[in-house]
Design a protein around this motif. Structure first.
Motif, PDB file in Angstrom:
ATOM      1  N   ILE A  13     -20.013  36.167  95.437  1.00  0.00           N
ATOM      2  CA  ILE A  13     -18.557  36.310  95.467  1.00  0.00           C
ATOM      3  C   ILE A  13     -18.033  35.586  94.234  1.00  0.00           C
ATOM      4  CG2 ILE A  13     -16.440  35.929  96.763  1.00  0.00           C
ATOM      5  CD1 ILE A  13     -18.171  35.616  99.295  1.00  0.00           C
ATOM      6  N   ALA A  14     -17.570  36.337  93.267  1.00  0.00           N
ATOM      7  CA  ALA A  14     -17.226  35.771  91.963  1.00  0.00           C
ATOM      8  C   ALA A  14     -15.735  35.510  91.831  1.00  0.00           C
ATOM      9  CB  ALA A  14     -17.692  36.705  90.843  1.00  0.00           C
ATOM     10  N   ALA A  15     -15.413  34.564  90.973  1.00  0.00           N
ATOM     11  CA  ALA A  15     -14.029  34.299  90.591  1.00  0.00           C
ATOM     12  C   ALA A  15     -13.683  35.106  89.353  1.00  0.00           C
ATOM     13  CB  ALA A  15     -13.834  32.818  90.297  1.00  0.00           C
ATOM     14  N   ALA A  16     -12.504  35.715  89.373  1.00  0.00           N
ATOM     15  CA  ALA A  16     -11.974  36.347  88.167  1.00  0.00           C
ATOM     16  C   ALA A  16     -11.388  35.273  87.266  1.00  0.00           C
ATOM     17  CB  ALA A  16     -10.908  37.369  88.528  1.00  0.00           C
ATOM     18  N   MET A  17     -11.542  35.450  85.954  1.00  0.00           N
ATOM     19  CA  MET A  17     -11.004  34.476  85.005  1.00  0.00           C
ATOM     20  C   MET A  17      -9.620  34.853  84.494  1.00  0.00           C
ATOM     21  SD  MET A  17     -13.162  32.082  85.045  1.00  0.00           S
ATOM     22  CE  MET A  17     -12.733  31.051  83.632  1.00  0.00           C
ATOM     23  N   LEU A  18      -9.019  35.880  85.062  1.00  0.00           N
ATOM     24  CA  LEU A  18      -7.685  36.312  84.642  1.00  0.00           C
ATOM     25  C   LEU A  18      -6.650  35.187  84.630  1.00  0.00           C
ATOM     26  CD1 LEU A  18      -7.548  39.702  86.566  1.00  0.00           C
ATOM     27  CD2 LEU A  18      -7.404  39.474  84.089  1.00  0.00           C
ATOM     28  N   PRO A  19      -6.630  34.283  85.617  1.00  0.00           N
ATOM     29  CA  PRO A  19      -5.574  33.266  85.621  1.00  0.00           C
ATOM     30  C   PRO A  19      -5.613  32.309  84.434  1.00  0.00           C
ATOM     31  CG  PRO A  19      -6.583  33.454  87.788  1.00  0.00           C
ATOM     32  CD  PRO A  19      -7.435  34.231  86.844  1.00  0.00           C
ATOM     33  N   PHE A  20      -6.736  32.229  83.736  1.00  0.00           N
ATOM     34  CA  PHE A  20      -6.867  31.264  82.656  1.00  0.00           C
ATOM     35  C   PHE A  20      -6.352  31.792  81.321  1.00  0.00           C
ATOM     36  CE2 PHE A  20     -10.007  29.959  85.803  1.00  0.00           C
ATOM     37  CZ  PHE A  20      -9.724  28.612  85.917  1.00  0.00           C
ATOM     38  N   GLY A  21      -6.079  33.078  81.240  1.00  0.00           N
ATOM     39  CA  GLY A  21      -5.567  33.640  80.005  1.00  0.00           C
ATOM     40  C   GLY A  21      -6.596  33.601  78.891  1.00  0.00           C
ATOM     41  N   SER A  22      -6.127  33.644  77.664  1.00  0.00           N
ATOM     42  CA  SER A  22      -7.033  33.752  76.519  1.00  0.00           C
ATOM     43  C   SER A  22      -6.872  32.614  75.522  1.00  0.00           C
ATOM     44  CB  SER A  22      -6.798  35.084  75.794  1.00  0.00           C
ATOM     45  OG  SER A  22      -5.453  35.167  75.332  1.00  0.00           O
ATOM     46  N   THR A  23      -6.216  31.515  75.921  1.00  0.00           N
ATOM     47  CA  THR A  23      -6.027  30.394  75.008  1.00  0.00           C
ATOM     48  C   THR A  23      -6.672  29.121  75.568  1.00  0.00           C
ATOM     49  OG1 THR A  23      -3.872  29.864  75.991  1.00  0.00           O
ATOM     50  CG2 THR A  23      -3.886  31.306  74.057  1.00  0.00           C
ATOM     51  N   ASP A  24      -7.046  28.220  74.659  1.00  0.00           N
ATOM     52  CA  ASP A  24      -7.623  26.946  75.079  1.00  0.00           C
ATOM     53  C   ASP A  24      -6.533  25.889  75.216  1.00  0.00           C
ATOM     54  OD1 ASP A  24      -6.986  26.054  72.532  1.00  0.00           O
ATOM     55  OD2 ASP A  24      -9.041  26.134  71.788  1.00  0.00           O
ATOM     56  N   HIS A  26      -5.567  23.699  73.301  1.00  0.00           N
ATOM     57  CA  HIS A  26      -4.841  23.431  72.068  1.00  0.00           C
ATOM     58  C   HIS A  26      -4.006  24.626  71.608  1.00  0.00           C
ATOM     59  CE1 HIS A  26      -7.399  19.892  71.849  1.00  0.00           C
ATOM     60  NE2 HIS A  26      -8.463  20.668  71.926  1.00  0.00           N
ATOM     61  N   GLY A  27      -4.003  25.679  72.414  1.00  0.00           N
ATOM     62  CA  GLY A  27      -3.228  26.861  72.071  1.00  0.00           C
ATOM     63  C   GLY A  27      -3.959  27.858  71.200  1.00  0.00           C
ATOM     64  N   GLY A  28      -5.215  27.586  70.911  1.00  0.00           N
ATOM     65  CA  GLY A  28      -6.014  28.518  70.129  1.00  0.00           C
ATOM     66  C   GLY A  28      -6.740  29.514  71.017  1.00  0.00           C
ATOM     67  N   PRO A  29      -7.421  30.493  70.422  1.00  0.00           N
ATOM     68  CA  PRO A  29      -8.128  31.501  71.221  1.00  0.00           C
ATOM     69  C   PRO A  29      -9.341  30.905  71.926  1.00  0.00           C
ATOM     70  CG  PRO A  29      -8.557  31.832  68.889  1.00  0.00           C
ATOM     71  CD  PRO A  29      -7.509  30.773  68.974  1.00  0.00           C
ATOM     72  N   ILE A  30      -9.420  31.091  73.226  1.00  0.00           N
ATOM     73  CA  ILE A  30     -10.563  30.577  73.991  1.00  0.00           C
ATOM     74  C   ILE A  30     -11.863  31.210  73.505  1.00  0.00           C
ATOM     75  CG2 ILE A  30     -10.408  32.300  75.836  1.00  0.00           C
ATOM     76  CD1 ILE A  30     -11.136  28.569  76.389  1.00  0.00           C
ATOM     77  N   GLU A  52     -20.305  31.710  91.716  1.00  0.00           N
ATOM     78  CA  GLU A  52     -20.403  32.856  90.820  1.00  0.00           C
ATOM     79  C   GLU A  52     -19.079  33.050  90.088  1.00  0.00           C
ATOM     80  OE1 GLU A  52     -23.234  33.040  93.966  1.00  0.00           O
ATOM     81  OE2 GLU A  52     -21.110  33.475  94.240  1.00  0.00           O
ATOM     82  N   VAL A  53     -19.163  33.606  88.892  1.00  0.00           N
ATOM     83  CA  VAL A  53     -17.971  33.890  88.111  1.00  0.00           C
ATOM     84  C   VAL A  53     -18.163  35.208  87.390  1.00  0.00           C
ATOM     85  CG1 VAL A  53     -18.795  32.648  86.057  1.00  0.00           C
ATOM     86  CG2 VAL A  53     -16.340  32.910  86.438  1.00  0.00           C
ATOM     87  N   ASP A  54     -17.086  35.950  87.223  1.00  0.00           N
ATOM     88  CA  ASP A  54     -17.064  37.140  86.376  1.00  0.00           C
ATOM     89  C   ASP A  54     -16.235  36.757  85.152  1.00  0.00           C
ATOM     90  OD1 ASP A  54     -16.247  39.508  85.060  1.00  0.00           O
ATOM     91  OD2 ASP A  54     -16.292  40.688  86.901  1.00  0.00           O
ATOM     92  N   PRO A  55     -16.876  36.582  83.974  1.00  0.00           N
ATOM     93  CA  PRO A  55     -16.114  36.177  82.792  1.00  0.00           C
ATOM     94  C   PRO A  55     -15.319  37.335  82.204  1.00  0.00           C
ATOM     95  CG  PRO A  55     -18.418  36.456  82.240  1.00  0.00           C
ATOM     96  CD  PRO A  55     -18.309  36.664  83.723  1.00  0.00           C
ATOM     97  N   VAL A  60     -12.948  35.360  77.926  1.00  0.00           N
ATOM     98  CA  VAL A  60     -13.917  35.348  76.827  1.00  0.00           C
ATOM     99  C   VAL A  60     -14.591  36.710  76.735  1.00  0.00           C
ATOM    100  CG1 VAL A  60     -16.121  34.389  76.017  1.00  0.00           C
ATOM    101  CG2 VAL A  60     -14.353  32.864  76.933  1.00  0.00           C
ATOM    102  N   ARG A  61     -14.601  37.292  75.548  1.00  0.00           N
ATOM    103  CA  ARG A  61     -15.263  38.576  75.326  1.00  0.00           C
ATOM    104  C   ARG A  61     -16.749  38.311  75.063  1.00  0.00           C
ATOM    105  NH1 ARG A  61     -11.267  38.344  71.901  1.00  0.00           N
ATOM    106  NH2 ARG A  61     -12.663  38.548  70.060  1.00  0.00           N
ATOM    107  N   VAL A  62     -17.514  38.314  76.125  1.00  0.00           N
ATOM    108  CA  VAL A  62     -18.943  38.007  76.015  1.00  0.00           C
ATOM    109  C   VAL A  62     -19.622  38.963  75.034  1.00  0.00           C
ATOM    110  CG1 VAL A  62     -21.118  37.913  77.294  1.00  0.00           C
ATOM    111  CG2 VAL A  62     -19.030  36.967  78.304  1.00  0.00           C
TER     112      VAL A  62
END
Length: 312
Positions: A13-24, A26-30, A52-55, A60-62
């Motif tokens: 059962i994985a977590a979606a990473m959608l809530p974290f957005g695409s920035t770190d 410091h405001g830069g791209p994760i 489990e996680v679904d990245p 992050v674009r694996v």
């Protein structure tokens, strides 16, 4: 019920990473961040109970990590204590008029990167970038989005490209799945089953994300009818739920996201049916709005408890 490969305790059962957005932080791209920034997000996922996680590639674009960065990503997952049963793509349709070829190449790279990480499933979809109207409303599903070209030529090309990805996945020992989403080639249950038949490859199944349908402010099929049609073909499952109210006098529909046990879809019945039909895939918990990661954690606990009861 036929034998299942997991117990209630270890079913992925994985977590979606959608809530974290695409920035770190410091405001830069994760995407380009130090691995510690990845770990910072993933430790929270682990802390709320996930193993489990679904990245999801809105994070992050694996598929775009080079060999060294991919190894760093693997190391972070191991250090945090998370495994990856599947990777989902978002708004990277191979039928995008402007970016289709780029998205197809990315999809192939992602399959190989996932294989390097030992990930057996990749979820693709035909939904495309938000329209300006979708970016302005409270919930993006309140405004009209992308509509796939339903001409015979376009549909045939779409099926051919997905077949190409399924063939690649099969060669890697993987499967792919198609996320059901309105106004795309898999935008209705009947249409999704028909399109899957057009693809015609054993390594391709359906991701029955019916939450994408019940949140729409338009008429929908009865949920049970939808489940009956698509669960036999499902191999990965994005799960989320919405409250839905319909006024028969005016036709007005109101929807909003809620924890899984409170929404229109009865997931106790749906998961029981899926298991009886042979579903053996992983679940991905999603949610939109408010403290989404907390609700996602609540949804994980709910699914885990349902499995304990259903597999007892």
């Amino acid at each position: 019920m036929t034998a299942v490969p997991y117990t209630a305790e270890n079913w992925p059962i994985a977590a979606a990473m959608l809530p974290f957005g695409s920035t770190d932080s410091h405001g830069g791209p994760i995407q380009d961040a130090d691995p510690e920034e990845w770990a910072r997000h993933l430790r929270l996922v682990r802390r709320i109970g996930f193993t489990e996680v679904d990245p999801t590639d809105t994070w992050v674009r694996v598929g775009d990590l080079d060999a060294g960065r991919l190894e760093e990503f693997r190391g972070v997952l191991g250090d945090v204590g998370l495994t990856v049963p599947a990777i989902s793509t978002s708004r990277r349709s191979v039928m995008d008029p402007a970016h289709g070829e780029e998205n197809l190449a990315y999809s192939h790279r992602l399959l190989d990167a996932a294989a390097e990480l030992g990930v057996p499933m990749v979820s693709f979809g035909f939904f495309q970038a938000f329209t300006p109207a979708q970016r302005q409303v409270l919930w993006f599903w309140l405004a009209e989005g992308w509509h796939d070209d339903e001409s015979a030529e376009a549909r045939s090309r779409a099926a051919s490209l997905i077949r190409e990805l399924a063939e690649h996945a099969a060669g890697n020992g993987q499967q792919i799945t198609l996320e059901m989403y309105e106004d795309t080639y898999v935008g209705t249950c009947d249409g999704a089953v028909k399109f899957l038949e057009e693809v015609g490859h054993d390594a391709c199944g359906l991701n029955p994300d019916l939450g994408n349908f019940i949140r729409l402010h338009r008429p929908i099929e009865p949920v049970q009818d939808m489940l009956d049609k698509v669960l036999p073909y499902s191999n990965y499952w994005h799960v989320k739920n919405y409250a839905r109210d319909e006024d028969p006098a005016t036709g007005q529909v109101m929807t909003f996201p809620v924890p899984m046990e409170f929404g229109l879809i009865n997931y106790r019945a749906a998961i029981a049916q899926a298991l009886d039909l042979g579903f053996r895939g992983a679940f991905l918990c999603e949610h939109y709005g408010n403290d989404a990661i907390t609700v996602i954690g609540r949804n994980r606990a709910y699914v885990r408890e349902l499995l304990a009861q259903l597999l007892d």
